[in-house]
Scaffold this active site. Structure first.
Site, PDB file in Angstrom:
ATOM      1  N   THR A 193       0.823  -1.221   0.000  1.00 21.93           N
ATOM      2  CA  THR A 193       0.000   0.000   0.000  1.00 21.93           C
ATOM      3  C   THR A 193       0.854   1.267   0.000  1.00 21.93           C
ATOM      4  O   THR A 193       1.998   1.246   0.480  1.00 21.93           O
ATOM      5  CB  THR A 193      -0.887  -0.011   1.262  1.00 21.93           C
ATOM      6  OG1 THR A 193      -1.490   1.260   1.426  1.00 21.93           O
ATOM      7  CG2 THR A 193      -0.075  -0.314   2.525  1.00 21.93           C
ATOM      8  N   ASP A 194       0.293   2.348  -0.501  1.00 21.81           N
ATOM      9  CA  ASP A 194       1.013   3.633  -0.428  1.00 21.81           C
ATOM     10  C   ASP A 194       1.087   4.167   1.005  1.00 21.81           C
ATOM     11  O   ASP A 194       1.843   5.081   1.295  1.00 21.81           O
ATOM     12  CB  ASP A 194       0.360   4.673  -1.357  1.00 21.81           C
ATOM     13  CG  ASP A 194      -1.104   4.958  -1.032  1.00 21.81           C
ATOM     14  OD1 ASP A 194      -1.672   4.296  -0.135  1.00 21.81           O
ATOM     15  OD2 ASP A 194      -1.684   5.854  -1.685  1.00 21.81           O
ATOM     16  N   GLU A 195       0.275   3.577   1.905  1.00 22.40           N
ATOM     17  CA  GLU A 195       0.257   4.103   3.288  1.00 22.40           C
ATOM     18  C   GLU A 195       1.587   3.908   4.006  1.00 22.40           C
ATOM     19  O   GLU A 195       1.842   4.546   5.023  1.00 22.40           O
ATOM     20  CB  GLU A 195      -0.874   3.452   4.092  1.00 22.40           C
ATOM     21  CG  GLU A 195      -2.219   3.702   3.468  1.00 22.40           C
ATOM     22  CD  GLU A 195      -3.395   3.614   4.426  1.00 22.40           C
ATOM     23  OE1 GLU A 195      -3.174   3.514   5.640  1.00 22.40           O
ATOM     24  OE2 GLU A 195      -4.523   3.662   3.932  1.00 22.40           O
ATOM     25  N   TYR A 226      -2.030  -0.224  10.920  1.00 18.58           N
ATOM     26  CA  TYR A 226      -2.137  -0.934   9.631  1.00 18.58           C
ATOM     27  C   TYR A 226      -0.906  -0.643   8.764  1.00 18.58           C
ATOM     28  O   TYR A 226      -0.240  -1.563   8.268  1.00 18.58           O
ATOM     29  CB  TYR A 226      -3.412  -0.512   8.883  1.00 18.58           C
ATOM     30  CG  TYR A 226      -3.400  -0.889   7.407  1.00 18.58           C
ATOM     31  CD1 TYR A 226      -3.487  -2.219   7.006  1.00 18.58           C
ATOM     32  CD2 TYR A 226      -3.276   0.093   6.417  1.00 18.58           C
ATOM     33  CE1 TYR A 226      -3.465  -2.560   5.648  1.00 18.58           C
ATOM     34  CE2 TYR A 226      -3.254  -0.233   5.070  1.00 18.58           C
ATOM     35  CZ  TYR A 226      -3.343  -1.567   4.688  1.00 18.58           C
ATOM     36  OH  TYR A 226      -3.312  -1.898   3.350  1.00 18.58           O
ATOM     37  N   LYS A 241       2.074  -3.233   7.424  1.00 16.06           N
ATOM     38  CA  LYS A 241       2.376  -3.474   6.006  1.00 16.06           C
ATOM     39  C   LYS A 241       3.835  -3.101   5.709  1.00 16.06           C
ATOM     40  O   LYS A 241       4.522  -3.773   4.933  1.00 16.06           O
ATOM     41  CB  LYS A 241       1.436  -2.672   5.095  1.00 16.06           C
ATOM     42  CG  LYS A 241      -0.007  -3.127   5.090  1.00 16.06           C
ATOM     43  CD  LYS A 241      -0.238  -4.524   4.513  1.00 16.06           C
ATOM     44  CE  LYS A 241       0.004  -4.600   3.025  1.00 16.06           C
ATOM     45  NZ  LYS A 241      -0.372  -5.938   2.478  1.00 16.06           N
TER      46      LYS A 241
HETATM   47  P1  NAD Z   1      -9.721  -7.378   2.213  1.00 19.27           P
HETATM   48  O1  NAD Z   1      -9.780  -6.990   3.644  1.00 19.27           O
HETATM   49  O2  NAD Z   1     -10.924  -7.160   1.349  1.00 19.27           O
HETATM   50  O3  NAD Z   1      -9.338  -8.918   2.074  1.00 19.27           O
HETATM   51  C1  NAD Z   1      -8.334  -9.499   2.846  1.00 19.27           C
HETATM   52  C2  NAD Z   1      -8.438 -11.005   2.690  1.00 19.27           C
HETATM   53  O4  NAD Z   1      -7.393 -11.613   3.476  1.00 19.27           O
HETATM   54  C3  NAD Z   1      -9.767 -11.604   3.189  1.00 19.27           C
HETATM   55  O5  NAD Z   1     -10.254 -12.526   2.260  1.00 19.27           O
HETATM   56  C4  NAD Z   1      -9.393 -12.283   4.498  1.00 19.27           C
HETATM   57  O6  NAD Z   1     -10.212 -13.400   4.798  1.00 19.27           O
HETATM   58  C5  NAD Z   1      -7.958 -12.689   4.214  1.00 19.27           C
HETATM   59  N1  NAD Z   1      -7.189 -12.861   5.443  1.00 19.27           N
HETATM   60  C6  NAD Z   1      -7.085 -12.004   6.489  1.00 19.27           C
HETATM   61  N2  NAD Z   1      -6.300 -12.522   7.454  1.00 19.27           N
HETATM   62  C7  NAD Z   1      -5.873 -13.735   6.985  1.00 19.27           C
HETATM   63  C8  NAD Z   1      -5.025 -14.754   7.501  1.00 19.27           C
HETATM   64  N3  NAD Z   1      -4.438 -14.629   8.705  1.00 19.27           N
HETATM   65  N4  NAD Z   1      -4.796 -15.839   6.735  1.00 19.27           N
HETATM   66  C9  NAD Z   1      -5.368 -15.976   5.520  1.00 19.27           C
HETATM   67  N5  NAD Z   1      -6.199 -15.061   4.994  1.00 19.27           N
HETATM   68  C10 NAD Z   1      -6.447 -13.952   5.711  1.00 19.27           C
HETATM   69  O7  NAD Z   1      -8.450  -6.628   1.632  1.00 19.27           O
HETATM   70  P2  NAD Z   1      -8.240  -5.947   0.190  1.00 19.27           P
HETATM   71  O8  NAD Z   1      -8.755  -4.581   0.235  1.00 19.27           O
HETATM   72  O9  NAD Z   1      -8.672  -6.889  -0.861  1.00 19.27           O
HETATM   73  O10 NAD Z   1      -6.643  -5.844   0.186  1.00 19.27           O
HETATM   74  C11 NAD Z   1      -5.849  -6.937  -0.276  1.00 19.27           C
HETATM   75  C12 NAD Z   1      -4.390  -6.578  -0.146  1.00 19.27           C
HETATM   76  O11 NAD Z   1      -4.106  -5.416  -0.896  1.00 19.27           O
HETATM   77  C13 NAD Z   1      -3.950  -6.273   1.287  1.00 19.27           C
HETATM   78  O12 NAD Z   1      -2.669  -6.801   1.464  1.00 19.27           O
HETATM   79  C14 NAD Z   1      -3.916  -4.762   1.353  1.00 19.27           C
HETATM   80  O13 NAD Z   1      -2.969  -4.318   2.295  1.00 19.27           O
HETATM   81  C15 NAD Z   1      -3.497  -4.427  -0.065  1.00 19.27           C
HETATM   82  N6  NAD Z   1      -3.974  -3.127  -0.556  1.00 19.27           N
HETATM   83  C16 NAD Z   1      -5.292  -2.787  -0.471  1.00 19.27           C
HETATM   84  C17 NAD Z   1      -5.710  -1.580  -0.993  1.00 19.27           C
HETATM   85  C18 NAD Z   1      -7.161  -1.154  -0.942  1.00 19.27           C
HETATM   86  O14 NAD Z   1      -7.471  -0.015  -1.285  1.00 19.27           O
HETATM   87  N7  NAD Z   1      -8.081  -2.004  -0.575  1.00 19.27           N
HETATM   88  C19 NAD Z   1      -4.775  -0.706  -1.576  1.00 19.27           C
HETATM   89  C20 NAD Z   1      -3.426  -1.086  -1.625  1.00 19.27           C
HETATM   90  C21 NAD Z   1      -3.036  -2.318  -1.119  1.00 19.27           C
HETATM   91  O1  DAU Z   2      -4.148   3.955   0.388  1.00 17.48           O
HETATM   92  C1  DAU Z   2      -4.365   2.582   0.286  1.00 17.48           C
HETATM   93  C2  DAU Z   2      -5.204   2.115   1.440  1.00 17.48           C
HETATM   94  O2  DAU Z   2      -6.520   2.589   1.209  1.00 17.48           O
HETATM   95  C3  DAU Z   2      -5.211   0.595   1.593  1.00 17.48           C
HETATM   96  O3  DAU Z   2      -3.924   0.156   1.886  1.00 17.48           O
HETATM   97  C4  DAU Z   2      -6.169   0.183   2.706  1.00 17.48           C
HETATM   98  O4  DAU Z   2      -6.231  -1.234   2.782  1.00 17.48           O
HETATM   99  C5  DAU Z   2      -7.534   0.728   2.385  1.00 17.48           C
HETATM  100  O5  DAU Z   2      -8.428   0.438   3.455  1.00 17.48           O
HETATM  101  C6  DAU Z   2      -7.483   2.255   2.155  1.00 17.48           C
HETATM  102  O6  DAU Z   2      -7.216   2.937   3.412  1.00 17.48           O
HETATM  103  P1  DAU Z   2      -7.995   4.303   3.771  1.00 17.48           P
HETATM  104  O7  DAU Z   2      -7.974   4.495   5.229  1.00 17.48           O
HETATM  105  O8  DAU Z   2      -7.517   5.419   2.914  1.00 17.48           O
HETATM  106  O9  DAU Z   2      -9.478   3.886   3.242  1.00 17.48           O
HETATM  107  P2  DAU Z   2     -10.930   4.157   3.846  1.00 17.48           P
HETATM  108  O10 DAU Z   2     -11.909   3.764   2.805  1.00 17.48           O
HETATM  109  O11 DAU Z   2     -11.096   3.601   5.206  1.00 17.48           O
HETATM  110  O12 DAU Z   2     -10.967   5.752   3.995  1.00 17.48           O
HETATM  111  C7  DAU Z   2     -10.776   6.600   2.875  1.00 17.48           C
HETATM  112  C8  DAU Z   2     -10.802   8.030   3.387  1.00 17.48           C
HETATM  113  O13 DAU Z   2     -12.139   8.339   3.819  1.00 17.48           O
HETATM  114  C9  DAU Z   2      -9.920   8.261   4.601  1.00 17.48           C
HETATM  115  O14 DAU Z   2      -9.348   9.552   4.518  1.00 17.48           O
HETATM  116  C10 DAU Z   2     -10.873   8.196   5.791  1.00 17.48           C
HETATM  117  C11 DAU Z   2     -12.177   8.708   5.199  1.00 17.48           C
HETATM  118  N1  DAU Z   2     -13.397   8.106   5.769  1.00 17.48           N
HETATM  119  C12 DAU Z   2     -13.480   6.760   5.850  1.00 17.48           C
HETATM  120  C13 DAU Z   2     -14.595   6.154   6.370  1.00 17.48           C
HETATM  121  C14 DAU Z   2     -14.694   4.655   6.483  1.00 17.48           C
HETATM  122  C15 DAU Z   2     -14.449   8.932   6.165  1.00 17.48           C
HETATM  123  O15 DAU Z   2     -14.397  10.159   6.043  1.00 17.48           O
HETATM  124  N2  DAU Z   2     -15.564   8.326   6.676  1.00 17.48           N
HETATM  125  C16 DAU Z   2     -15.681   6.975   6.827  1.00 17.48           C
HETATM  126  O16 DAU Z   2     -16.738   6.509   7.348  1.00 17.48           O
END
Ligand code: NAD
Ligand code: DAU
Length: 348
Positions: free
Chosen positions: A130-132, A155, A159
């Site tokens: 992630t970019d975080e 988080y 990562k």
């Molecule tokens: P998600 O939360 O939707 O899915 C995570 C999956 O991992 C689920 O299916 C869960 O059951 C599984 N999991 C969790 N703990 C586990 C364990 N101990 N063993 C096996 N499986 C397990 O997440 P996502 O949004 O699909 O993100 C997937 C990956 O991409 C993550 O590594 C996240 O850090 C990365 N990522 C997500 C985003 C985003 O915006 N969602 C952006 C950049 C990177």
């Molecule tokens: O940047 C990549 C990341 O983006 C991934 O690595 C994470 O897995 C993914 O969850 C996401 O993290 P964020 O914290 O940016 O996503 P989220 O959707 O939770 O929130 C997006 C923005 O919106 C953040 O600035 C917080 C704000 N927010 C979020 C929620 C859930 C609100 O204002 N209200 C809300 O109820």
């Protein structure tokens, strides 16, 4: 057949990756390795569960006793490692779950890879990150591959630790790896704790929409299929031992995104005045201000381009949630209600 693992394949991005690999790469046999936590759902894979080249394994990646035999049995060539605890707000409530999966889980996979790798150069440990990990930007600048790690939420720190472990195993033991760091994904099958699906479901139910702080925090949005296409391309042609930044150059303040969703929702459904549902609520502790990604030049040289314009992607996403109410009911039963109460109970 070339066997590959997709850890976290029952989650949001993972399920799209499994589907995409099955559709585009007929020589692959895909093994989804997923513990099915609250975020992982077999409903996300319902159309491919019986696919002849797909096998599902319910396993916690931190459980070496289960991971090791599966490795010996399947001898995977590529590990697409996506399994993670992924929601920042939950990491503030229960950080140790994040240490367990994101750090110990990744270390366990790497240990098993180290034991079974045997020096093959055609193996790949692909860490989806992630970019975080880069922390928070204050001005108009962008994260680049050279940006130093500066994670600021549990988080992000978990990562970052996982990324460091992957690099360390690559450097010390020679395991071929690749890391990509991406911004905020959106699209179908995203668990409705994240901003975009949360807003859509609240619009559908005419519930107040929580915007943290003043809504000016910036996130860089990309459609999940654009992310998945980049991952598949990099696994095939990306340079080993390198880090890639994946982004669609689409940084936007949260309030702008929420208002756009309200406008599109009203246009698509004939509802009126959705913006009146917006409520500014107590901010997220330690809320990072801005994420913005300068995508890696080499990714463009390989021919990747983001294909889904933001507004179009949001329309498709709204449409998907409107037509998948059963999916929503299934994923929001039980645990979700408890989490929602804990997270938002005293915010409105
Ligand atoms: P998600 O939360 O939707 O899915 C995570 C999956 O991992 C689920 O299916 C869960 O059951 C599984 N999991 C969790 N703990 C586990 C364990 N101990 N063993 C096996 N499986 C397990 O997440 P996502 O949004 O699909 O993100 C997937 C990956 O991409 C993550 O590594 C996240 O850090 C990365 N990522 C997500 C985003 C985003 O915006 N969602 C952006 C950049 C990177
Ligand atoms: O940047 C990549 C990341 O983006 C991934 O690595 C994470 O897995 C993914 O969850 C996401 O993290 P964020 O914290 O940016 O996503 P989220 O959707 O939770 O929130 C997006 C923005 O919106 C953040 O600035 C917080 C704000 N927010 C979020 C929620 C859930 C609100 O204002 N209200 C809300 O109820």
């Amino acid at each position: 057949m070339i066997r590959v693992w997709v850890t976290g394949g029952a989650g949001f991005i993972g399920s799209h990756l499994v589907r995409y690999l099955l559709e585009t790469q007929p020589s692959l046999e895909i093994h989804t390795v997923d513990a099915l936590t609250y975020a992982g759902n077999l409903h996300n894979l319902s159309d491919v569960l019986d696919h002849p080249r797909h096998k599902f394994h319910r396993i916690d990646i931190a459980d070496r006793e289960s991971i090791e035999p599966l490795w010996s049995q399947t001898k995977p060539k590529v590990i697409f490692h996506l399994a993670a605890e992924s929601h920042v707000d939950r990491s503030i409530l229960s950080p140790l779950d994040f240490v367990h999966t994101n750090i110990v889980g990744t270390a366990t996979l790497l240990e098993v890879a180290r034991r079974h790798w045997n020096g093959c150069s055609d193996v790949l440990f692909y860490q989806v990150s992630t970019d975080e990990v880069y922390g928070s930007l204050e001005g108009e600048e962008y994260f680049t591959e050279q940006s130093p790690y500066h994670p600021r939420s549990p988080y992000a720190a978990s990562k970052a630790a996982a990324d460091h472990l992957v690099r360390a195993y690559g450097h010390t033991y020679g395991i071929p790896y690749l890391i990509s760091n991406c911004g905020n994904n959106y699209g179908p099958y995203q668990f409705p704790e994240k901003l975009i699906p949360l807003v859509i479901t609240h619009l559908m139910e005419r519930k107040p929409i929580p915007v943290y702080g003043n809504g000016l925090n910036v996130r860089d949005w990309i459609h999940v299929l654009d992310h998945v296409r980049a991952i598949a391309l990099l696994a095939e042609r990306g340079k080993r031992g390198r880090t890639y930044l994946i982004g669609a150059k689409n940084p936007r303040p949260n309030l702008e995104v929420v208002k756009l969703l309200c406008t599109l929702y009203d246009e698509m459904t004939g509802s009126r005045g959705s913006e009146a549902l917006i409520r500014f609520v107590k901010d997220r502790p330690g809320h990072d201000f801005r994420y913005a990604i300068q995508p890696s030049t080499h990714l463009f040289e390989l021919g990747w381009r983001p294909q889904v314009p933001f507004e179009e992607g949001l329309r498709q996403t709204i449409q998907w949630y409107l037509t998948h109410k059963e999916w929503l009911e299934a994923v929001r039963s039980g645990e979700y209600q408890r989490y929602y109460q804990l997270q938002y109970g005293d915010r409105f």
